[in-house]
Scaffold this active site. Structure first.
Site, PDB file in Angstrom:
ATOM      1  N   ALA A 181      53.578  29.093 -75.115  1.00 58.44           N
ATOM      2  CA  ALA A 181      53.250  30.232 -75.981  1.00 58.44           C
ATOM      3  C   ALA A 181      51.755  30.521 -75.863  1.00 58.44           C
ATOM      4  O   ALA A 181      50.955  29.609 -75.643  1.00 58.44           O
ATOM      5  CB  ALA A 181      53.598  29.898 -77.414  1.00 58.44           C
ATOM      6  N   GLY A 206      56.590  26.295 -74.397  1.00 54.16           N
ATOM      7  CA  GLY A 206      57.571  27.365 -74.197  1.00 54.16           C
ATOM      8  C   GLY A 206      57.953  27.542 -72.738  1.00 54.16           C
ATOM      9  O   GLY A 206      59.062  27.994 -72.433  1.00 54.16           O
ATOM     10  N   GLU A 225      60.541  25.122 -72.175  1.00 56.03           N
ATOM     11  CA  GLU A 225      61.726  25.572 -72.930  1.00 56.03           C
ATOM     12  C   GLU A 225      62.434  26.723 -72.222  1.00 56.03           C
ATOM     13  O   GLU A 225      63.662  26.767 -72.163  1.00 56.03           O
ATOM     14  CB  GLU A 225      61.313  25.968 -74.356  1.00 56.03           C
ATOM     15  CG  GLU A 225      60.925  24.749 -75.190  1.00 56.03           C
ATOM     16  CD  GLU A 225      60.270  25.110 -76.512  1.00 56.03           C
ATOM     17  OE1 GLU A 225      59.299  25.901 -76.503  1.00 56.03           O
ATOM     18  OE2 GLU A 225      60.720  24.610 -77.560  1.00 56.03           O
ATOM     19  N   GLU A 272      53.156  20.693 -77.822  1.00 60.65           N
ATOM     20  CA  GLU A 272      52.877  21.380 -79.089  1.00 60.65           C
ATOM     21  C   GLU A 272      52.249  20.463 -80.125  1.00 60.65           C
ATOM     22  O   GLU A 272      51.403  20.869 -80.919  1.00 60.65           O
ATOM     23  CB  GLU A 272      54.160  22.003 -79.658  1.00 60.65           C
ATOM     24  CG  GLU A 272      54.736  23.156 -78.850  1.00 60.65           C
ATOM     25  CD  GLU A 272      55.682  22.726 -77.731  1.00 60.65           C
ATOM     26  OE1 GLU A 272      55.718  21.530 -77.381  1.00 60.65           O
ATOM     27  OE2 GLU A 272      56.392  23.613 -77.211  1.00 60.65           O
TER      28      GLU A 272
HETATM   29  N1  DAK Z   1      47.829  30.136 -74.375  1.00 58.87           N
HETATM   30  C1  DAK Z   1      46.770  30.943 -74.137  1.00 58.87           C
HETATM   31  N2  DAK Z   1      45.945  30.797 -73.102  1.00 58.87           N
HETATM   32  C2  DAK Z   1      46.163  29.768 -72.270  1.00 58.87           C
HETATM   33  C3  DAK Z   1      47.229  28.871 -72.450  1.00 58.87           C
HETATM   34  C4  DAK Z   1      48.093  29.072 -73.570  1.00 58.87           C
HETATM   35  N3  DAK Z   1      49.176  28.320 -73.800  1.00 58.87           N
HETATM   36  N4  DAK Z   1      47.182  27.954 -71.463  1.00 58.87           N
HETATM   37  C5  DAK Z   1      46.149  28.261 -70.688  1.00 58.87           C
HETATM   38  N5  DAK Z   1      45.524  29.358 -71.178  1.00 58.87           N
HETATM   39  C6  DAK Z   1      44.336  30.028 -70.638  1.00 58.87           C
HETATM   40  C7  DAK Z   1      43.076  29.224 -70.908  1.00 58.87           C
HETATM   41  O1  DAK Z   1      42.594  29.483 -72.202  1.00 58.87           O
HETATM   42  C8  DAK Z   1      42.164  29.747 -69.833  1.00 58.87           C
HETATM   43  O2  DAK Z   1      41.687  31.010 -70.232  1.00 58.87           O
HETATM   44  P1  DAK Z   1      40.086  31.328 -70.227  1.00 58.87           P
HETATM   45  O3  DAK Z   1      39.476  30.297 -71.054  1.00 58.87           O
HETATM   46  O4  DAK Z   1      39.705  31.226 -68.763  1.00 58.87           O
HETATM   47  O5  DAK Z   1      39.990  32.718 -70.783  1.00 58.87           O
HETATM   48  C9  DAK Z   1      43.102  29.981 -68.664  1.00 58.87           C
HETATM   49  O6  DAK Z   1      44.412  30.073 -69.233  1.00 58.87           O
HETATM   50  C10 DAK Z   1      43.133  28.835 -67.657  1.00 58.87           C
HETATM   51  O7  DAK Z   1      43.371  27.662 -68.381  1.00 58.87           O
HETATM   52  P2  DAK Z   1      42.446  26.351 -68.224  1.00 58.87           P
HETATM   53  O8  DAK Z   1      41.033  26.742 -67.928  1.00 58.87           O
HETATM   54  O9  DAK Z   1      42.681  25.511 -69.424  1.00 58.87           O
HETATM   55  O10 DAK Z   1      43.100  25.698 -66.924  1.00 58.87           O
HETATM   56  P3  DAK Z   1      43.139  24.154 -66.542  1.00 58.87           P
HETATM   57  O11 DAK Z   1      43.653  24.110 -65.150  1.00 58.87           O
HETATM   58  O12 DAK Z   1      41.834  23.496 -66.859  1.00 58.87           O
HETATM   59  O13 DAK Z   1      44.226  23.507 -67.530  1.00 58.87           O
HETATM   60  C11 DAK Z   1      46.355  23.406 -68.711  1.00 58.87           C
HETATM   61  C12 DAK Z   1      45.574  23.887 -67.440  1.00 58.87           C
HETATM   62  C13 DAK Z   1      47.765  24.034 -68.605  1.00 58.87           C
HETATM   63  C14 DAK Z   1      46.485  21.894 -68.683  1.00 58.87           C
HETATM   64  C15 DAK Z   1      45.619  23.877 -69.983  1.00 58.87           C
HETATM   65  O14 DAK Z   1      45.344  25.278 -69.873  1.00 58.87           O
HETATM   66  C16 DAK Z   1      46.427  23.677 -71.232  1.00 58.87           C
HETATM   67  O15 DAK Z   1      46.504  22.563 -71.774  1.00 58.87           O
HETATM   68  N6  DAK Z   1      46.974  24.783 -71.809  1.00 58.87           N
HETATM   69  C17 DAK Z   1      47.701  24.762 -73.066  1.00 58.87           C
HETATM   70  C18 DAK Z   1      49.075  24.174 -72.860  1.00 58.87           C
HETATM   71  C19 DAK Z   1      49.826  24.068 -74.168  1.00 58.87           C
HETATM   72  O16 DAK Z   1      49.406  23.407 -75.148  1.00 58.87           O
HETATM   73  N7  DAK Z   1      50.975  24.737 -74.216  1.00 58.87           N
HETATM   74  C20 DAK Z   1      51.846  24.722 -75.353  1.00 58.87           C
HETATM   75  C21 DAK Z   1      51.612  25.943 -76.129  1.00 58.87           C
HETATM   76  S1  DAK Z   1      52.496  25.900 -77.653  1.00 58.87           S
HETATM   77  C22 DAK Z   1      56.783  27.977 -82.918  1.00 58.87           C
HETATM   78  C23 DAK Z   1      55.573  27.354 -83.010  1.00 58.87           C
HETATM   79  C24 DAK Z   1      54.952  26.879 -81.906  1.00 58.87           C
HETATM   80  C25 DAK Z   1      55.498  27.030 -80.665  1.00 58.87           C
HETATM   81  C26 DAK Z   1      56.692  27.647 -80.559  1.00 58.87           C
HETATM   82  C27 DAK Z   1      57.326  28.114 -81.667  1.00 58.87           C
HETATM   83  N8  DAK Z   1      57.424  28.483 -84.094  1.00 58.87           N
HETATM   84  C28 DAK Z   1      56.669  28.609 -85.301  1.00 58.87           C
HETATM   85  C29 DAK Z   1      58.744  28.997 -84.040  1.00 58.87           C
HETATM   86  C30 DAK Z   1      54.716  26.554 -79.564  1.00 58.87           C
HETATM   87  C31 DAK Z   1      55.002  26.803 -78.322  1.00 58.87           C
HETATM   88  C32 DAK Z   1      54.070  26.468 -77.265  1.00 58.87           C
HETATM   89  O17 DAK Z   1      54.425  26.659 -76.173  1.00 58.87           O
END
Ligand code: DAK
Length: 258
Positions: free
Chosen positions: A65, A109, A112, A132
């Site tokens: 997400a 997501g 998922e 998450e």
């Molecule tokens: N959202 C927004 N931007 C993201 C992102 C994300 N999930 N993942 C990466 N980006 C963006 C980064 O902010 C960065 O943007 P800038 O800073 O350059 O503007 C760009 O993509 C490149 O990312 P990195 O610079 O971080 O790249 P790296 O190679 O260093 O690292 C990484 C890659 C995938 C390990 C890292 O980006 C990372 O940890 N990203 C977050 C992964 C994450 O935590 N995903 C889970 C998201 S939560 C719900 C509640 C919650 C949810 C669903 C439902 N309900 C209430 C129903 C949650 C769902 C999720 O998926």
């Protein structure tokens, strides 16, 4: 139809949907998920298409997400707008098979969505995680449920509670992905696999998918009963007659998809 966060193309009888927000590692914002929904509905309606692929880039299938979009939401907002339910689950409604071709990160997501597809073909650089918990959330698009059914309670629990990354070898060992493919060959292999499925009888492919899916929803005896009823119905199709006649006559079948 033109899209901004995804690319769509048709190759042979295969609809290919590529997640395309390279600046955000294909993170799912509302617009992207709306576009995924519309594109899947269009592929479903297109009689030329017999199988669908969802893929991303070499670096990321999807990083989950969009945290930047999600961070300011409160409970009433996500409840009222039906966050997730509104536009994330179209893949689960497709009657045609949907293959996830995953390279790089499939996180949150992203993992998922891949699990909502019928099977996952993974590149040798694929990584899966439900991270998450690390951002004060929990899986909300089926992660706790599909992961547990797919890889068992112990691994699912560990993944969801620690947010750790699973590499592709482990993902294949525990049955999350069906096959590992060298990164450079992932797209072509996914298309060939999808084209092979698309050339079989469409109604029989759809019935088979429905029967396998039933295994997740019911008991063994009810599932087998469902399978038997569906199996009997196959004998009402022209394609069953054609397929068996072709075998007996030692020729390739020509399915008419009815
Ligand atoms: N959202 C927004 N931007 C993201 C992102 C994300 N999930 N993942 C990466 N980006 C963006 C980064 O902010 C960065 O943007 P800038 O800073 O350059 O503007 C760009 O993509 C490149 O990312 P990195 O610079 O971080 O790249 P790296 O190679 O260093 O690292 C990484 C890659 C995938 C390990 C890292 O980006 C990372 O940890 N990203 C977050 C992964 C994450 O935590 N995903 C889970 C998201 S939560 C719900 C509640 C919650 C949810 C669903 C439902 N309900 C209430 C129903 C949650 C769902 C999720 O998926």
């Amino acid at each position: 139809m033109s899209y901004e966060c995804i690319l769509t193309e048709v190759e042979g009888n295969v609809g290919i949907l590529t997640l395309h927000r390279p600046d955000a590692l294909n993170a799912f914002n509302w617009q992207l998920m709306d576009e995924v929904t519309l594109a899947l509905q269009a592929f479903e309606k297109d009689d030329n298409i017999g199988c669908i692929i969802i893929t991303g880039s070499e670096k990321a299938f999807a990083a989950g997400a969009d945290i930047k979009e999600m961070q300011s939401k409160d409970y009433m907002t996500v409840y009222k707008e039906e966050f997730i339910t509104a536009n994330w689950e179209e893949a689960t409604r497709c009657r045609k098979p949907v293959i996830a071709a995953v390279a790089g990160y499939a996180l949150g997501g992203g993992c998922e969505l891949a699990m909502m597809c019928d099977f996952i073909l993974a590149a040798d650089n694929a990584k899966f995680s439900q991270p998450e918990i690390t951002i004060g959330a929990m899986p909300g698009a089926g992660g706790t449920q599909r992961l547990a059914r797919s890889i068992g309670k112990s691994k699912a629990m560990e993944m969801c509670l620690t947010g750790r990354m699973m590499d592709v070898e482990e993902a294949e060992r525990c049955g999350l992905v069906s096959r590992i493919i060298p990164l450079a060959e992932l797209r072509e292999e996914a298309i060939q696999t999808a084209q092979k499925i698309a050339e079989f009888s469409r109604p029989i492919v759809m019935l088979t998918k429905e029967a396998v899916d039933r295994a997740y929803e019911t008991t063994l005896s009810e599932g087998v009963r469902f399978e038997r009823r569906v199996f009997h119905s196959v004998f009402g199709t022209e394609d069953q007659r054609e397929g068996m006649a072709a075998f007996v006559e030692k020729r390739k079948p020509t399915f008419k998809h009815r």
